[in-house]
Design an enzyme around this catalytic site. Structure first.
Site, PDB file in Angstrom:
ATOM      1  N   LYS A  10      85.393  43.335  -3.414  1.00 57.67           N
ATOM      2  CA  LYS A  10      85.972  43.615  -4.744  1.00 57.67           C
ATOM      3  C   LYS A  10      86.681  42.377  -5.249  1.00 57.67           C
ATOM      4  CE  LYS A  10      90.470  43.595  -3.499  1.00 57.67           C
ATOM      5  NZ  LYS A  10      91.357  42.527  -3.772  1.00 57.67           N
ATOM      6  N   ALA A  96      89.842  37.435   5.205  1.00 62.28           N
ATOM      7  CA  ALA A  96      91.201  37.103   4.732  1.00 62.28           C
ATOM      8  C   ALA A  96      91.144  36.238   3.478  1.00 62.28           C
ATOM      9  CB  ALA A  96      92.011  36.417   5.828  1.00 62.28           C
ATOM     10  N   ALA A 100      88.899  42.040   0.038  1.00 67.36           N
ATOM     11  CA  ALA A 100      88.925  43.380   0.645  1.00 67.36           C
ATOM     12  C   ALA A 100      87.756  43.649   1.595  1.00 67.36           C
ATOM     13  CB  ALA A 100      88.993  44.475  -0.430  1.00 67.36           C
ATOM     14  N   GLY A 101      87.310  42.628   2.309  1.00 70.25           N
ATOM     15  CA  GLY A 101      86.186  42.803   3.226  1.00 70.25           C
ATOM     16  C   GLY A 101      86.428  43.872   4.280  1.00 70.25           C
ATOM     17  N   GLY A 102      87.581  43.809   4.932  1.00 72.84           N
ATOM     18  CA  GLY A 102      87.894  44.787   5.982  1.00 72.84           C
ATOM     19  C   GLY A 102      87.990  46.202   5.410  1.00 72.84           C
ATOM     20  N   ASP A 136      93.594  49.468  -0.064  1.00 77.48           N
ATOM     21  CA  ASP A 136      92.384  49.218  -0.859  1.00 77.48           C
ATOM     22  C   ASP A 136      91.201  50.089  -0.435  1.00 77.48           C
ATOM     23  OD1 ASP A 136      93.593  47.296  -2.395  1.00 77.48           O
ATOM     24  OD2 ASP A 136      92.812  45.592  -1.251  1.00 77.48           O
TER      25      ASP A 136
END
Ligand code: ATP
Length: 289
Positions: A10, A96, A100-102, A136
């Site tokens: 995102k 990081a 918002a990958g994780g 998120d």
């Protein structure tokens, strides 16, 4: 049995922090949209009662610290699931990076396990559970474009923004979200106008979207890491219509409508940054299938 799920990144078109709450979280207002830059999450049913995480990225934890692991554990405990799952995460989203990958991997795991373990949960129920993992994750369950309030878990859907290119550039640094929030002095900051941005999106008004991008965290990260400001300047010089840092950074994105300008910015920044991508925004929300 195997389920493949796409976990898109995102960007924040607008990010405001209103105040720090008594529970320690910050009250935020953000307009977020998913982009066509995604991790691939592969879920395989295990008869053995365990959660096994595999990722070939050295910055991604392969134990209970992984947000995808936490998503599986939450579902498993809540619904007394006796089976297990192997979760393979192929990372494309920089780690990081403010993308918002994780959180997206966790959301994809919730959507995928709903199918693999045949749980029959609705998107709203999955988003609610997502909020227990991270601020998120609820947005990432739905995808598309939305206004997020509260800690980020109160989601109102918005239409897709006007069609454009998003060029993302990540400098060779990592940013600590906790430190950025610690250094935030809300009364001294310029706050973006979230209502104007929501209106611009609803009216499909590209110029107004460009005029209203804003991120209250940007100034803090720019002071900590001058290379982020340099990338912003370069993107502007190469002709981006709007330039902003996403989340707590350090990724910077620029938006343009013309292909030729997209190529100019992309080629101009490649080599100068750690990673550069040119992608489309994803208009559509995820669906249960
Ligand atoms: P946000 O935009 O939500 O603040 P981010 O994009 O800045 O997030 P992530 O890529 O989600 O940050 O990673 C932040 C930290 O979370 C990483 O340093 C990593 O240790 C940990 N992490 C846990 N699970 C994952 C995952 N599946 N993918 C990447 N990082 C993960």
């Amino acid at each position: 049995m195997k389920v493949l799920v796409k976990a898109p990144a995102k960007i924040n078109l607008s990010l405001d922090v209103l105040y720090k709450r008594p529970d320690g979280f910050h009250e935020v207002e953000m307009i977020m949209t998913t982009i066509d830059l995604a991790d691939r999450v592969e879920l395989t049913l295990l008869e053995e009662n365990k959660i096994h995480i595999l990722s070939h990225n050295r910055y991604v934890p392969d134990d209970q610290r992984n947000l995808a692991y936490q998503a599986a554990k939450l579902l498993k405990d809540r619904f007394n699931i006796e089976k297990g799952v192997e979760i393979i995460i192929e990372k494309t989203i920089p780690v990081a990076a403010g993308l918002a990958g994780g959180s997206s991997d966790a959301a994809a795991t919730l959507r995928g396990l709903n199918k693999l373990w045949d749980l029959g949960l609705t998107m709203d129920e999955l988003a609610e559970m997502g909020s227990e993992i991270g601020s998120d994750v609820s947005f990432c369950v739905y995808g598309g474009t939305a206004l997020a309030k509260g800690r980020g878990e109160i989601i109102t859907e918005l239409p897709a923004p006007p069609t454009c290119w998003v060029i993302l550039a990540k400098p060779f640094i990592g940013v600590s979200t906790a430190e950025v929030y610690r250094r935030l002095e809300l009364e001294k900051m310029d706050h973006p106008n979230i209502k104007e941005m929501a209106g611009a999106i609803k009216n499909n008004d590209y110029q107004s979207v460009c005029n209203n991008v804003g991120n209250v965290l940007e100034e803090v990260t720019l002071n900590l890491h001058p290379e982020v400001a340099q990338i912003k300047d370069q993107m502007k010089r190469f002709g981006a219509d709007a330039v902003l840092m996403s989340g707590s950074g350090p990724t910077v994105f620029g938006i343009v409508q013309h292909d030729s300008r997209m190529h100019r910015i992309y080629n101009g920044l490649r080599g100068f940054c750690d990673q550069v991508f040119a992608v489309r925004m994803l208009g559509e929300r995820h669906t249960l299938d």
